[in-house]
Design an enzyme around this catalytic site. Structure first.
Site, PDB file in Angstrom:
ATOM      1  N   HIS A  51      -6.821 -14.162  -3.993  1.00  0.00           N
ATOM      2  CA  HIS A  51      -5.487 -14.376  -3.437  1.00  0.00           C
ATOM      3  C   HIS A  51      -5.568 -15.597  -2.539  1.00  0.00           C
ATOM      4  O   HIS A  51      -6.334 -15.585  -1.565  1.00  0.00           O
ATOM      5  CB  HIS A  51      -5.048 -13.155  -2.632  1.00  0.00           C
ATOM      6  CG  HIS A  51      -5.072 -11.880  -3.430  1.00  0.00           C
ATOM      7  ND1 HIS A  51      -3.952 -11.362  -4.038  1.00  0.00           N
ATOM      8  CD2 HIS A  51      -6.089 -11.037  -3.745  1.00  0.00           C
ATOM      9  CE1 HIS A  51      -4.272 -10.241  -4.679  1.00  0.00           C
ATOM     10  NE2 HIS A  51      -5.572 -10.026  -4.522  1.00  0.00           N
ATOM     11  N   HIS A  60      -3.397  -5.245 -10.390  1.00  0.00           N
ATOM     12  CA  HIS A  60      -4.339  -4.462  -9.596  1.00  0.00           C
ATOM     13  C   HIS A  60      -4.143  -2.995  -9.993  1.00  0.00           C
ATOM     14  O   HIS A  60      -3.012  -2.498  -9.990  1.00  0.00           O
ATOM     15  CB  HIS A  60      -4.050  -4.601  -8.103  1.00  0.00           C
ATOM     16  CG  HIS A  60      -4.485  -5.904  -7.501  1.00  0.00           C
ATOM     17  ND1 HIS A  60      -4.154  -7.127  -8.017  1.00  0.00           N
ATOM     18  CD2 HIS A  60      -5.247  -6.157  -6.402  1.00  0.00           C
ATOM     19  CE1 HIS A  60      -4.692  -8.078  -7.270  1.00  0.00           C
ATOM     20  NE2 HIS A  60      -5.354  -7.521  -6.273  1.00  0.00           N
ATOM     21  N   GLU A  88      -8.031   0.454  -7.658  1.00  0.00           N
ATOM     22  CA  GLU A  88      -8.751   0.012  -6.454  1.00  0.00           C
ATOM     23  C   GLU A  88      -8.792   1.225  -5.521  1.00  0.00           C
ATOM     24  O   GLU A  88      -9.836   1.865  -5.345  1.00  0.00           O
ATOM     25  CB  GLU A  88      -8.014  -1.173  -5.793  1.00  0.00           C
ATOM     26  CG  GLU A  88      -8.653  -1.670  -4.497  1.00  0.00           C
ATOM     27  CD  GLU A  88      -7.809  -2.765  -3.807  1.00  0.00           C
ATOM     28  OE1 GLU A  88      -6.617  -2.914  -4.140  1.00  0.00           O
ATOM     29  OE2 GLU A  88      -8.366  -3.448  -2.916  1.00  0.00           O
TER      30      GLU A  88
HETATM   31  N1  ADE Z   1      -3.382  -8.491  -1.776  1.00  0.00           N
HETATM   32  C1  ADE Z   1      -4.410  -9.219  -1.345  1.00  0.00           C
HETATM   33  N2  ADE Z   1      -5.562  -8.558  -1.553  1.00  0.00           N
HETATM   34  C2  ADE Z   1      -5.252  -7.397  -2.151  1.00  0.00           C
HETATM   35  C3  ADE Z   1      -6.002  -6.289  -2.622  1.00  0.00           C
HETATM   36  N3  ADE Z   1      -7.327  -6.236  -2.520  1.00  0.00           N
HETATM   37  N4  ADE Z   1      -5.338  -5.251  -3.163  1.00  0.00           N
HETATM   38  C4  ADE Z   1      -4.022  -5.270  -3.241  1.00  0.00           C
HETATM   39  N5  ADE Z   1      -3.261  -6.289  -2.827  1.00  0.00           N
HETATM   40  C5  ADE Z   1      -3.873  -7.341  -2.276  1.00  0.00           C
HETATM   41 ZN    ZN Z   2      -6.769  -8.447  -5.009  1.00  0.00          ZN
END
Ligand code: ADE
Ligand code: ZN
Length: 315
Positions: free
Chosen positions: A16, A194, A197
């Site tokens: 990011h 994403h 996670e």
């Molecule tokens: N935005 C920036 N880093 C992130 C992450 N690890 N997970 C979700 N959104 C994000």
């Molecule tokens: Zn990310």
């Protein structure tokens, strides 16, 4: 970092740009733009980089992004990241940016994009780093807002290779964004998201089935679902794993518990990435180094991980 790790040609597929804002640049931009900061100095800010979960990090990450105001700011941010890439033999990047983080503060979409794009083009010419930019939707905001962002982006269609989905994962499943992803794909954009996670394997199934993603960002919780593991192995769907991020955000307690090498050995197409390097303690090189130090990653494994990153490029 061992020189042989640094020397490996690598691609970074999960980064990011707003997360590459180092505290020193954050303070310099605040001064340039005459913005008062809630932290006394760089050291105080760095000391605040202790998170118990994704949301605690995101709160600080969005606060930090507030110093980004002008086209030059976005240029400087992106250029600083590309310099780090050059130093670590990252030869190709597919970074994310979060337009809504800026347009919601009144910064025009075009200002954000022009600064990033110019730095990426200069990076290609001056540093030999190729790129493909990914526009990421914030999932804590309604799909309607994502549609507006996609509309704003369309006059600049050629500046992007795809769309992504980030921000708070739990409670914001991929299915909420099925229609806007369909629209983006109909414009010829690739889809990534994403998933897995902090969220459960079901979110990965949804991202694959409903958003029709080409890569899974993070995806480390896929290991909890054997049928899902079989699918991502059979179809060689790449995972953009971010080891230091996972430790900083308490997805795993210690690097010694990370599952990336287990996934690699099972035939999953995993890659190594830095996510938000300014906040998580390092760039791609430091992420590789941590795997070497704490998981005993061999040179052969490092080569396969680096090759996976080159194979999983969308641009
Ligand atoms: N935005 C920036 N880093 C992130 C992450 N690890 N997970 C979700 N959104 C994000
Ligand atoms: Zn990310």
């Amino acid at each position: 970092m061992p020189e042989w790790l640094n020397a490996l040609p690598k691609a970074e597929l999960h980064l990011h740009l707003e997360g590459s804002l180092e505290p020193e640049l954050l303070f310099a931009l605040a001064e340039r733009n005459q913005i008062a900061l809630p932290w006394a100095d760089v050291e105080t800010l760095r000391a605040a980089y202790a998170f118990n979960n994704l949301q605690e990090f995101l709160d600080l990450y969005y606060a930090g992004a507030n110093v980004l105001r002008t086209e030059q700011d976005f240029y400087d941010l992106t250029w600083a990241y590309l310099q780090r890439c050059k130093a670590q033999n990252v030869i190709h990047v597919e970074p994310f940016f979060d337009p809504q983080t800026h347009t919601d503060r009144g910064i025009p979409f075009e200002v954000v994009l022009r600064g990033i794009q110019q730095a990426l083009l200069d990076g290609e010419k001056q540093l030999g780093i190729s790129h493909g930019l990914i526009l990421s939707f914030l999932r804590h905001l309604p799909e309607e807002e994502a549609f507006k962002t996609l509309e704003q982006a369309m006059p600049f269609r050629d500046a992007f290779i795809g769309v992504g989905l980030d921000s708070s994962e739990k409670g914001f499943p991929p299915r909420l964004f099925e229609r806007v992803f369909a629209k983006a794909r109909s414009e010829g954009l690739h889809a990534v998201a994403h998933a897995g996670e902090e969220g459960p394997p079901e979110y990965i199934w949804e991202a694959l089935g409903l958003l029709k993603i080409k890569r899974i960002d993070h995806g480390v919780r896929a290991i909890e679902d054997e049928r899902l593991m079989q699918r991502i192995i059979d179809e060689q769907i790449p995972l953009t794993v971010c080891p230091l991020s996972n430790i900083k955000l308490c997805v795993f307690e210690h690097m010694g518990q990370h599952n990336i090498l287990e996934m690699l050995e099972r035939g999953v197409k995993v890659t190594v990435n830095s996510d938000d390097p300014a906040y998580f303690g390092g760039y791609v090189g430091e992420n590789f180094a941590a795997l070497h130090e704490h998981l005993g990653m061999t040179e052969a494994q490092a080569k396969r991980l680096a090759q996976n990153s080159l194979d999983a490029r969308l641009a």
